[in-house]
Each structure stands twice: as structure tokens, then as C-alpha cells.
Scaffold this motif. Structure first.
Motif, PDB file in Angstrom:
ATOM      1  N   ILE A 149       0.912  17.706  46.381  1.00 43.29           N
ATOM      2  CA  ILE A 149       1.148  16.229  45.574  1.00 43.29           C
ATOM      3  C   ILE A 149       2.698  16.375  45.008  1.00 43.29           C
ATOM      4  N   ASN A 150       3.103  15.369  44.540  1.00 37.19           N
ATOM      5  CA  ASN A 150       4.357  15.358  44.289  1.00 37.19           C
ATOM      6  C   ASN A 150       4.339  15.348  42.679  1.00 37.19           C
ATOM      7  N   HIS A 151       4.791  16.544  42.281  1.00 37.72           N
ATOM      8  CA  HIS A 151       4.492  16.665  40.696  1.00 37.72           C
ATOM      9  C   HIS A 151       5.921  15.928  39.926  1.00 37.72           C
ATOM     10  N   ASN A 152       6.697  15.503  40.778  1.00 38.42           N
ATOM     11  CA  ASN A 152       7.776  14.986  39.951  1.00 38.42           C
ATOM     12  C   ASN A 152       7.126  13.309  39.619  1.00 38.42           C
ATOM     13  N   PHE A 153       6.221  12.945  40.343  1.00 37.00           N
ATOM     14  CA  PHE A 153       5.878  11.492  39.956  1.00 37.00           C
ATOM     15  C   PHE A 153       4.563  11.849  39.201  1.00 37.00           C
ATOM     16  N   TYR A 234       5.414   6.283  42.373  1.00 35.40           N
ATOM     17  CA  TYR A 234       5.561   6.624  40.969  1.00 35.40           C
ATOM     18  C   TYR A 234       5.071   5.562  40.319  1.00 35.40           C
ATOM     19  N   CYS A 257      -6.812  13.811  47.967  1.00 31.98           N
ATOM     20  CA  CYS A 257      -5.369  13.995  47.156  1.00 31.98           C
ATOM     21  C   CYS A 257      -5.408  13.398  45.864  1.00 31.98           C
ATOM     22  N   GLU A 261      -3.931  14.283  42.223  1.00 31.68           N
ATOM     23  CA  GLU A 261      -2.733  13.572  41.596  1.00 31.68           C
ATOM     24  C   GLU A 261      -3.293  12.978  40.032  1.00 31.68           C
ATOM     25  N   THR A 323       1.139  21.607  45.824  1.00 28.13           N
ATOM     26  CA  THR A 323       2.585  21.349  45.876  1.00 28.13           C
ATOM     27  C   THR A 323       2.778  21.205  47.452  1.00 28.13           C
ATOM     28  N   TRP A 324       3.650  20.302  47.824  1.00 29.72           N
ATOM     29  CA  TRP A 324       3.913  20.132  49.303  1.00 29.72           C
ATOM     30  C   TRP A 324       4.802  21.618  49.695  1.00 29.72           C
ATOM     31  N   GLU A 325       5.349  22.191  48.789  1.00 29.95           N
ATOM     32  CA  GLU A 325       6.252  23.314  49.128  1.00 29.95           C
ATOM     33  C   GLU A 325       5.374  24.422  49.443  1.00 29.95           C
TER      34      GLU A 325
END
Length: 344
Positions: A149-153, A234, A257, A261, A323-325
């Protein structure tokens, strides 16, 4: 025979991701992404007139392997491998496998042929692996790589707007997501929390949403339910931070997912004990058995969760590795293993 005759043999791949691992020498003729010293090219649609022509394209560009997402688009890969010895990787995402009827012998045989001939099968949950085994898959050419997931969002950013609990739902409001029970769940929860609210995030164009709205009207819940159309990621995170618990009562799910989130935003999840949902929820929620009393039991689980105190920071921290990384790095390691390349 197609290889020898060079007959027209098109393959049309729609919305399929092909990842090709490249050597260090790269002829920059297509759109490329460079990640972790590994070159990738993306094909949304791919045509070729014969296996021989595809093999020439593959060798000319020094491709290393094929990575196909979803079993739906992988029918020809075993044949390509048979004629060309080109290795391939499959990522099994969910509905492309667990919605297959076990009584459909031809479909099951086709799926097993794809999985058995693959150099590596990536399942996004242990549940999907177990379902493949149920179909007859018995090889060891697999690995589990969870989605990220995008942890920035998706992070904690609490802006409290209600002193009463807010139940949340995020996703397409369709039958398989069991949105038809949500008004009943809210009504049951209101027996303990009279002014509890329901916040639904997702498309308002699905046909079942009209039935849901009818139930909201019938149960006199108009003032307690808010339905928000589809929004960008976001925006989803912003609404999740207004929720006290996420409702995830799906009738079928490969992983989910959305549960990760929600946890990244510091909230627990009440889900059905189905498919990959228990893996996604972990210890940050309650999974409810799918019985004839599911709506009642699910409502009670929501109430039990709301009555306890929970540490949002601990919940969010528990999913920090999704994370996607991490996902991509594991995939790259899979490629290197197949091609027998030392990742040093």
C-alpha cells in the motif's frame, strides 16, 4: 505447428502487465522503467503472428522472462514456453482463481497447466495457494508475495468529527462485497450506540446501491448514512481517518488491501472469515464465520470491537512492512533466482 508454418496466431492481451527482465545492454526502443538496476517494459496489448516471431522479438531485445499478472491472460504461456523455452512468472491476484468452479474440469485443467508449467507462481495470499491446491496444484514452484500500500497516503491523520462511532465501508458496492447487509448492521449497532453513523466510500452507480438506499430509507437511517462516490487514494485515506472501524463483510476475497490501508490509518477491521480476509486483518480486528446468522454475528462483533480501547499507533505500525517497495524487491529476487543471477 504454428512455429513451423508461421501462421497468423494473434494474442491480444488487454490490461495485462508484462514485465521483462533485461541484461545490462538495452536497446531503448520501448517505454522502460529502471528499478533496482533491473529494466522493465510494460505491454498493455501484445500481438505476434507466430511463436517463432515472438521468440525473435524476445531474443532481439534480450528479454529474460515474462511476468504475467492474472491467470485470465496466461492461456498461451505454456505453449510459448514449450516452443521457445522462454521462462514465465504468474501473479495470481484472486478472482482469476478463487472464483473458478471446481466442477468445470476444462477450466481447472487449463489453470493447472498454466501453474504447473510456470517457473514461479506468485500468490498474493496463502488462501489463494490453498485454493490452487484444492484444484489439484501440487508443485512447489510458488512463493507468497503480499501486495503493498502507499503509506504516503494511508497514515494516521485523525480529525474527529463525531462523538459517536463511525462505521466505514470502502470499495465497490456490489453483491460480492455484501453491502446489502450494511444498513442492518448499522441499525443493530445503534441499539448500543444510538447515533452511530455509516460512511460508505465507493461508486454510486452500481445497481445494488439503489437497494441499499431503499433499506436506508426503510430503516429510517437517512440521517445516519453518508455515501461518497469513488475518490482518489489520498481522498480515501482522509475518509478512513474519520472512521472508528472498517466493515469488510465480503462473500469472497483473495486478500483485501483495503484492510491493510485501514490499519495503516490506525483503525481496526471487522471482516468475514472468508478467503484471504483473515490474513489481511491479522490481530487488528475480528473475523466472523459465514453462517445463517452472519448479519447478527457481524453486528455483535462490531459492538465488541467498539467497546474496547485500541492503540491506533500500534495498529498502524503492525502493517508498516506492507509496501510496494517490498513487493517489487521480492519479485525481482524471484526473477534473479529463475535466471540464476547473483543479486550482489
Amino acid at each position: 505447428s504454428d512455429l513451423k508454418r508461421n501462421h497468423f496466431f494473434p494474442i491480444y492481451l488487454v490490461k495485462v502487465i508484462y514485465y521483462f527482465l533485461f541484461s545490462k545492454i538495452w536497446n531503448n526502443t520501448k517505454k522502460i522503467n529502471d528499478l533496482n538496476n533491473t529494466k522493465f517494459v510494460y505491454y498493455d496489448k501484445l500481438f505476434f503472428i507466430s511463436y517463432k516471431s515472438f521468440s525473435k522479438l524476445f531474443k532481439k531485445n534480450k528479454f529474460g522472462l515474462i511476468h504475467c499478472h492474472f491467470l485470465w491472460f496466461a492461456d498461451k504461456l505454456p505453449i510459448i514456453k514449450q516452443y521457445t523455452n522462454i521462462p514465465y512468472v504468474i501473479t495470481v491476484h484472486g478472482s482469476d482463481l478463487h472464483e473458478i468452479n471446481t466442477s468445470n474440469k476444462n477450466k481447472v485443467a487449463k489453470i493447472l497447466n498454466i501453474l504447473n508449467n510456470s517457473n514461479k507462481n506468485i500468490f498474493i495470499s496463502n488462501y489463494l495457494l490453498s485454493y490452487a491446491k484444492k484444484l489439484g496444484y501440487s508443485l512447489t514452484n510458488y512463493t507468497i508475495i503480499y501486495n503493498g500500500i502507499n503509506h504516503n497516503f494511508f497514515k494516521i491523520n485523525k480529525i474527529r468529527q463525531s462523538e459517536w462511532p463511525v462505521l466505514g465501508f470502502v470499495g465497490r458496492p456490489i453483491f460480492i462485497k455484501r453491502v446489502d447487509i450494511l444498513p442492518y448492521v448499522l441499525k443493530n449497532v445503534q441499539k448500543t450506540y444510538p447515533n452511530a453513523k455509516l460512511l460508505m466510500i465507493g461508486s454510486s452507480e452500481e445497481s445494488i446501491i439503489f437497494y441499499v438506499k431503499h433499506l436506508i430509507q426503510e430503516l429510517d437511517l437517512n440521517n445516519y448514512v453518508q455515501i461518497i462516490p469513488s475518490v482518489p487514494p489520498y481522498e480515501v485515506a482522509k475518509y478512513m481517518n474519520q472512521m472508528d472501524v472498517l466493515l469488510f463483510p465480503s462473500r469472497s476475497e483473495g486478500f483485501g488491501c483495503v484492510a491493510i490501508e485501514a490499519q495503516a490509518c490506525g483503525i481496526g477491521v471487522i471482516g468475514s472469515k472468508i478467503g484471504g480476509i483473515p490474513e489481511a486483518i491479522g490481530s487488528n480486528g475480528i473475523c466472523v464465520e459465514d453462517t445463517d446468522n452472519f448479519t447478527r454475528d457481524f453486528s455483535n462483533a462490531v459492538i465488541r470491537w467498539l467497546k474496547k480501547k485500541h492503540n491506533s499507533e500500534e495498529i498502524a505500525n503492525s502493517v508498516k512492512d506492507y509496501t510496494w517497495e517490498n513487493c517489487v524487491n521480492q519479485e525481482i529476487n524471484t526473477y534473479l533466482e529463475i535466471l540464476n543471477i547473483n543479486n550482489s
